[in-house]
Design a protein around this motif. Structure first.
Motif, PDB file in Angstrom:
ATOM      1  N   VAL A  33       1.037  -1.084  -0.186  1.00  0.00           N
ATOM      2  CA  VAL A  33       0.105   0.108   0.009  1.00  0.00           C
ATOM      3  C   VAL A  33       0.930   1.161  -0.025  1.00  0.00           C
ATOM      4  CG1 VAL A  33      -1.839  -1.171   1.164  1.00  0.00           C
ATOM      5  CG2 VAL A  33      -0.117   0.019   2.579  1.00  0.00           C
ATOM      6  N   LEU A  78      -1.731   7.851   1.912  1.00  0.00           N
ATOM      7  CA  LEU A  78      -2.263   8.994   1.205  1.00  0.00           C
ATOM      8  C   LEU A  78      -2.106  10.325   2.079  1.00  0.00           C
ATOM      9  CD1 LEU A  78      -5.449   7.215  -0.406  1.00  0.00           C
ATOM     10  CD2 LEU A  78      -3.277   7.815  -1.296  1.00  0.00           C
ATOM     11  N   ARG A 133       5.842   3.801   0.700  1.00  0.00           N
ATOM     12  CA  ARG A 133       4.875   2.410   0.456  1.00  0.00           C
ATOM     13  C   ARG A 133       5.492   1.696   1.506  1.00  0.00           C
ATOM     14  NH1 ARG A 133       4.514   1.872  -5.818  1.00  0.00           N
ATOM     15  NH2 ARG A 133       4.164   3.895  -6.197  1.00  0.00           N
ATOM     16  N   ALA A 174      -3.995   3.305   0.336  1.00  0.00           N
ATOM     17  CA  ALA A 174      -4.411   2.808  -0.887  1.00  0.00           C
ATOM     18  C   ALA A 174      -3.515   1.749  -1.493  1.00  0.00           C
ATOM     19  CB  ALA A 174      -4.436   4.057  -1.853  1.00  0.00           C
ATOM     20  N   ILE A 212      -1.482  -0.456  -4.091  1.00  0.00           N
ATOM     21  CA  ILE A 212      -0.964  -0.324  -5.161  1.00  0.00           C
ATOM     22  C   ILE A 212      -1.164  -1.255  -6.432  1.00  0.00           C
ATOM     23  CG2 ILE A 212       1.254  -0.486  -6.224  1.00  0.00           C
ATOM     24  CD1 ILE A 212       1.416   1.829  -4.147  1.00  0.00           C
ATOM     25  N   ALA A 245      -1.148   4.189  -7.136  1.00  0.00           N
ATOM     26  CA  ALA A 245      -2.552   3.932  -6.104  1.00  0.00           C
ATOM     27  C   ALA A 245      -3.831   3.790  -6.636  1.00  0.00           C
ATOM     28  CB  ALA A 245      -2.475   5.171  -5.218  1.00  0.00           C
TER      29      ALA A 245
END
Length: 104
Positions: free
Chosen positions: A11, A14, A22, A70, A72, A79
């Motif tokens: 993920v 955000l 990440r 979010a 990947i 995202a």
């Protein structure tokens, strides 16, 4: 409700102090709507010294709200939101950006 983010997913954050970083999900806290991401949102806890001598300041990863991460996209490496689709009689997750099947 089906899980949009699962343990082992990669993920991107955000929002927050680690925005854009990440990492891999190591734990999902469903009752709190939070996830623990490896290498993200690190905090330092203080541990009391024991007879083995281990103690002091110990870094650990704190949970992040699930709305701040979010998934990947496996195809585009960006995202993406997560949707669901029935494929061959089995419900699978799909990436909204590319339509790629995430698992299954």
């Amino acid at each position: 409700m089906a899980a949009r983010i699962k343990k082992g997913d990669t993920v991107v954050l955000l929002a927050g102090k680690d925005k854009g970083k990440r990492g891999q999900v190591t734990e999902v806290l469903t009752k709190l709507d939070k996830v623990v991401v490896e290498g993200v949102n690190s905090v330092i806890t203080h541990k009391k010294q024991n007879k083995d001598g281990a103690g002091g300041r110990v870094p650990k990863n704190a949970p992040v709200h699930i709305s701040n991460v979010a998934l990947i996209d496996p195809k585009n490496d960006v995202a993406t939101r997560v949707g669901f689709m029935v494929k061959d009689g089995k419900k699978v997750r799909i990436a909204k950006n590319s339509g790629e099947v995430i698992d299954g």
